[in-house]
Scaffold this motif. Structure first.
Motif, mmCIF file in Angstrom:
data_model
loop_
_atom_site.group_PDB
_atom_site.id
_atom_site.type_symbol
_atom_site.label_atom_id
_atom_site.label_comp_id
_atom_site.label_asym_id
_atom_site.label_seq_id
_atom_site.Cartn_x
_atom_site.Cartn_y
_atom_site.Cartn_z
ATOM 1 N N GLN A 13 2.606 7.006 7.853
ATOM 2 C CA GLN A 13 2.958 7.448 6.504
ATOM 3 C C GLN A 13 3.002 8.974 6.371
ATOM 4 N N TYR A 54 -1.991 0.182 0.637
ATOM 5 C CA TYR A 54 -0.834 0.940 0.136
ATOM 6 C C TYR A 54 0.085 0.016 -0.664
ATOM 7 N N GLU A 67 7.499 4.425 -4.521
ATOM 8 C CA GLU A 67 6.701 5.627 -4.779
ATOM 9 C C GLU A 67 7.490 6.641 -5.603
#
Length: 185
Positions: A19, A94, A60
């Motif tokens: 990530q 996540y 996101e």
């Protein structure tokens, strides 16, 4: 356009296994540049299936844009129940954080994974519910997004349906622009 699906490659298809990979920043920036004008023109919903990679990075972006554009909503329509079951713990955390912040979460087939047709059904279902598709795609390296794209192209034969692409060239230009801007600072 009121609703759009966003998809693209899984991280491993792009050679991204972490990530913190620098490429994620540019992919998210490209998505943001594409969806802000759509939001300003009336986009209300972004729909993803919760797939690792481009879809969760898009989530996101949408979640961060809610501060500036409170009317934008995120829906996560998973292909089956428990798609994250075999993922590593950090990835599950996540994913769970994104699901918890999404405006709507549901599974298209109300059962755990039992056959590949659930993935095709997911693509068909989501495409049938949206006005367009934003896809990170390279014609020279089709990979998993090709299945989504083929269904979207069929949809164009029956109704007005937008397909917006982010290509490797788009990403290269974005990187060059960002680097040029850094050199000016």
């Amino acid at each position: 356009m009121k609703t759009i699906a966003i998809t693209g490659y899984k991280g491993h298809e792009l050679g991204i296994f972490d990530q913190k990979h620098q490429g994620i920043y540019y992919i998210k920036k490209a998505i943001e540049q594409r969806i802000i004008p759509l939001i300003e023109e009336g986009l209300e919903w972004v729909i993803i299936s919760g797939q690792l990679g481009v879809e969760l990075w898009a989530a996101e972006v949408v979640l961060s844009l809610k501060k500036q554009y409170p009317n934008i909503k995120l829906a996560v329509l998973t292909p089956f129940l428990g798609q994250e079951e075999r993922w590593q713990d950090a990835t599950k955390e996540y994913y769970t954080r994104i699901l918890n912040e999404a405006d709507y979460v549901d599974s298209i087939t109300k059962r755990p994974y039992d056959n590949p047709s659930q993935l095709r059904l997911k693509n068909e279902f989501i495409i049938s519910k949206v006005d367009g598709l934003l896809i990170l795609f390279d014609e020279d390296k089709p990979g998993s997004p090709l299945y989504y794209l083929e269904i979207a192209r069929k949809q164009q034969q029956f109704k007005e349906f937008s397909i917006l692409m982010i290509t490797p060239t788009d990403l290269d230009l974005l990187v060059q622009d960002e680097q040029a801007a850094e050199n000016w600072d």
